[in-house]
Motif scaffolding. Structure first.
Motif, PDB file in Angstrom:
ATOM      1  N   ASP A  65      -8.738  -1.001  -2.960  1.00 41.70           N
ATOM      2  CA  ASP A  65      -9.400   0.281  -2.739  1.00 41.70           C
ATOM      3  C   ASP A  65      -8.382   1.428  -2.698  1.00 41.70           C
ATOM      4  N   GLY A  66      -8.895   2.639  -2.559  1.00 41.96           N
ATOM      5  CA  GLY A  66      -8.030   3.816  -2.586  1.00 41.96           C
ATOM      6  C   GLY A  66      -7.011   3.845  -1.474  1.00 41.96           C
ATOM      7  N   TYR A  67      -7.394   3.356  -0.284  1.00 40.79           N
ATOM      8  CA  TYR A  67      -6.452   3.325   0.828  1.00 40.79           C
ATOM      9  C   TYR A  67      -5.236   2.461   0.489  1.00 40.79           C
ATOM     10  N   GLU A  68      -5.470   1.310  -0.132  1.00 40.08           N
ATOM     11  CA  GLU A  68      -4.378   0.420  -0.499  1.00 40.08           C
ATOM     12  C   GLU A  68      -3.507   1.020  -1.601  1.00 40.08           C
ATOM     13  N   VAL A  69      -4.143   1.706  -2.544  1.00 37.82           N
ATOM     14  CA  VAL A  69      -3.369   2.368  -3.597  1.00 37.82           C
ATOM     15  C   VAL A  69      -2.422   3.387  -2.983  1.00 37.82           C
ATOM     16  N   LEU A  70      -2.927   4.184  -2.042  1.00 39.56           N
ATOM     17  CA  LEU A  70      -2.092   5.180  -1.374  1.00 39.56           C
ATOM     18  C   LEU A  70      -0.960   4.513  -0.612  1.00 39.56           C
ATOM     19  N   ARG A  71      -1.284   3.479   0.164  1.00 37.24           N
ATOM     20  CA  ARG A  71      -0.265   2.801   0.969  1.00 37.24           C
ATOM     21  C   ARG A  71       0.820   2.190   0.077  1.00 37.24           C
ATOM     22  N   GLU A  72       0.415   1.544  -0.990  1.00 39.02           N
ATOM     23  CA  GLU A  72       1.381   0.911  -1.889  1.00 39.02           C
ATOM     24  C   GLU A  72       2.229   1.939  -2.623  1.00 39.02           C
ATOM     25  N   MET A  73       1.630   3.047  -3.036  1.00 35.63           N
ATOM     26  CA  MET A  73       2.402   4.081  -3.735  1.00 35.63           C
ATOM     27  C   MET A  73       3.480   4.658  -2.831  1.00 35.63           C
ATOM     28  N   ARG A  74       3.128   4.954  -1.585  1.00 33.36           N
ATOM     29  CA  ARG A  74       4.105   5.513  -0.653  1.00 33.36           C
ATOM     30  C   ARG A  74       5.221   4.513  -0.351  1.00 33.36           C
ATOM     31  N   THR A  75       4.883   3.205  -0.360  1.00 31.05           N
ATOM     32  CA  THR A  75       5.877   2.175  -0.049  1.00 31.05           C
ATOM     33  C   THR A  75       6.776   1.877  -1.240  1.00 31.05           C
ATOM     34  N   ARG A  76       6.154   1.688  -2.413  1.00 32.11           N
ATOM     35  CA  ARG A  76       6.916   1.283  -3.600  1.00 32.11           C
ATOM     36  C   ARG A  76       7.697   2.431  -4.232  1.00 32.11           C
ATOM     37  N   ARG A  77       7.163   3.628  -4.123  1.00 28.31           N
ATOM     38  CA  ARG A  77       7.787   4.773  -4.798  1.00 28.31           C
ATOM     39  C   ARG A  77       8.111   5.872  -3.794  1.00 28.31           C
ATOM     40  N   PRO A  78       9.143   5.686  -2.964  1.00 23.65           N
ATOM     41  CA  PRO A  78       9.470   6.696  -1.952  1.00 23.65           C
ATOM     42  C   PRO A  78       9.790   8.051  -2.551  1.00 23.65           C
ATOM     43  N   GLU A  79      10.243   8.074  -3.814  1.00 29.69           N
ATOM     44  CA  GLU A  79      10.544   9.362  -4.444  1.00 29.69           C
ATOM     45  C   GLU A  79       9.289  10.167  -4.730  1.00 29.69           C
ATOM     46  N   LEU A  80       8.102   9.519  -4.625  1.00 25.74           N
ATOM     47  CA  LEU A  80       6.832  10.224  -4.821  1.00 25.74           C
ATOM     48  C   LEU A  80       6.207  10.626  -3.485  1.00 25.74           C
ATOM     49  N   SER A  81       7.017  10.660  -2.439  1.00 25.86           N
ATOM     50  CA  SER A  81       6.485  10.967  -1.111  1.00 25.86           C
ATOM     51  C   SER A  81       5.858  12.349  -1.036  1.00 25.86           C
ATOM     52  N   ALA A  82       6.329  13.274  -1.871  1.00 21.31           N
ATOM     53  CA  ALA A  82       5.772  14.628  -1.848  1.00 21.31           C
ATOM     54  C   ALA A  82       4.654  14.818  -2.870  1.00 21.31           C
ATOM     55  N   THR A  83       4.327  13.778  -3.636  1.00 19.48           N
ATOM     56  CA  THR A  83       3.267  13.878  -4.645  1.00 19.48           C
ATOM     57  C   THR A  83       1.905  13.922  -3.957  1.00 19.48           C
ATOM     58  N   PRO A  84       1.107  14.961  -4.187  1.00 21.81           N
ATOM     59  CA  PRO A  84      -0.201  15.054  -3.524  1.00 21.81           C
ATOM     60  C   PRO A  84      -1.104  13.891  -3.905  1.00 21.81           C
ATOM     61  N   PHE A  85      -1.798  13.371  -2.915  1.00 19.68           N
ATOM     62  CA  PHE A  85      -2.761  12.286  -3.122  1.00 19.68           C
ATOM     63  C   PHE A  85      -4.105  12.787  -2.615  1.00 19.68           C
ATOM     64  N   VAL A  86      -5.064  12.948  -3.525  1.00 15.68           N
ATOM     65  CA  VAL A  86      -6.379  13.500  -3.189  1.00 15.68           C
ATOM     66  C   VAL A  86      -7.421  12.405  -3.361  1.00 15.68           C
ATOM     67  N   PHE A  87      -8.160  12.141  -2.300  1.00 11.48           N
ATOM     68  CA  PHE A  87      -9.214  11.132  -2.373  1.00 11.48           C
ATOM     69  C   PHE A  87     -10.483  11.729  -2.969  1.00 11.48           C
TER      70      PHE A  87
END
Length: 350
Positions: A65-87
């Protein structure tokens, strides 16, 4: 994955095919580049090769689900920490919004989609990120200038820009230079002290450990060997401690008397900060894995400890360290650690 234009790239993750198609069409008509998928796992696969400027993601999807996508993106790609995530969700209950916010979502849009509101929301988020990136790029440029000076004639000025305490020691164990932070620590006389130009600590056990570390580093430097020794300095009046990293600086061809033979890096009391990996990536052009190794190296100093910390073999660490030496234009572990520690901890606005 290489982008063909300078337009903002938006990743759309939506399992309703018709809605996904409509969103992509609206975004493309507004001038955005797009990537789209109906599956959370496929979204993570796309993120392995792409660096979107914004992610627009459904919450309720089969599988991931979307929550897992967000969690995995923040974990796997720390350089994308400032990338906006809109549900993007049909659920407008406060608890859904709260859960997304707690996970790090930046905003949310409710179905059925109001496309004007969607475009306005995404544009606002992208403007915010551009402001952050502009400021960040300016800070990185300042850090690069300071690091250039660190290796040039302006080394003393560059050392004064480092929030770590830094001291340089000559071949006789005498202090050559102490940066501003180190001078403040010496003046406080709690963890580090000088007797003439001899470096020591007011705490007797810490004093013996520090002098022994400096002696070992000097022996290694005279033998043209690398050595990094970690020491904890204590203070009777403060339960916290200061970590001291003592690095041998082997002689180089053309060195003259009075050249630094040992560098000491002193943390603030109780500080055990991890060097920010995204900043290391920006400063030195590192991959995410190389940045993790570099950050762990700055914390542990020993390749064996880094291997255990990251759960990989020492051979793997050695491979990444060769790449780090090449990308940072260093060939000694002491120099590499100095750059890793110095870069992200340089000052702060006056």
């Amino acid at each position: 994955m290489t982008r063909a234009s300078d337009q903002s790239l938006i990743l759309v993750v939506e399992d309703e095919a018709a809605l996904c198609r409509d969103i992509v069409e609206e975004l493309q008509e507004a001038g955005y580049d797009t990537l789209a998928t109906a599956d959370g796992r496929q979204a993570l696969a796309l993120l392995e090769d792409a660096a979107p400027d914004l992610v627009l993601c459904d919450i309720t999807m089969p599988g991931l689900d979307g929550y897992e996508v967000l969690r995995e993106m923040r974990t796997r790609r720390p350089e994308l920490s400032a990338t906006p995530f809109v549900f993007l969700t049909a659920l407008s209950e406060p608890r859904e919004v709260i859960e997304g916010k707690l996970l790090g979502a930046d905003d949310y849009l409710v179905k059925p989609v109001d496309y004007d509101l969607m475009l306005a929301t995404l544009a606002a988020r992208l403007r915010q990120v551009n402001r952050i990136r502009t400021r960040h790029d300016s800070e990185v440029a300042q850090l690069r200038d300071a690091l250039d000076a660190f290796a040039d004639k302006g080394a003393a000025q560059a050392l004064d820009l480092i929030t770590l305490g830094v001291m340089l020691v000559d071949e006789k164990g005498k202090r050559l230079h102490a940066n501003r932070t180190a001078q403040e620590m010496i003046a406080a006389a709690e963890y580090i002290a000088l007797r003439g130009d001899d470096i020591g600590s007011p705490d007797p056990p810490s004093d013996r450990a520090l002098r022994n570390a400096v002696s070992k580093a000097l022996q290694a430097a005279r033998a043209e060997q690398e050595k990094v020794v970690g020491v904890m300095l204590h203070c009777a009046a403060d339960p916290r401690s200061v970590s001291a990293l003592v690095c041998a600086l082997p002689e180089r061809t053309g060195d003259t008397d009075g050249a630094a033979r040992v560098a000491l890096f002193l943390s603030a009391p109780g500080a055990r900060q991890r060097v920010p990996e995204p900043l290391l990536m920006d400063l030195f052009g590192l991959t995410p894995t190389e940045a993790r190794v570099a950050a762990a190296l700055a914390s542990s100093t020993r390749a064996a400890d880094v291997a255990v910390d990251l759960g990989v073999s020492q051979t793997t660490i050695a491979f990444h360290m060769r790449n780090l030496f090449q990308k940072t234009d260093t060939n000694r572990q002491a120099d590499l650690i100095a750059l890793i520690l110095a870069g992200p901890m340089m000052i702060k606005s006056e």
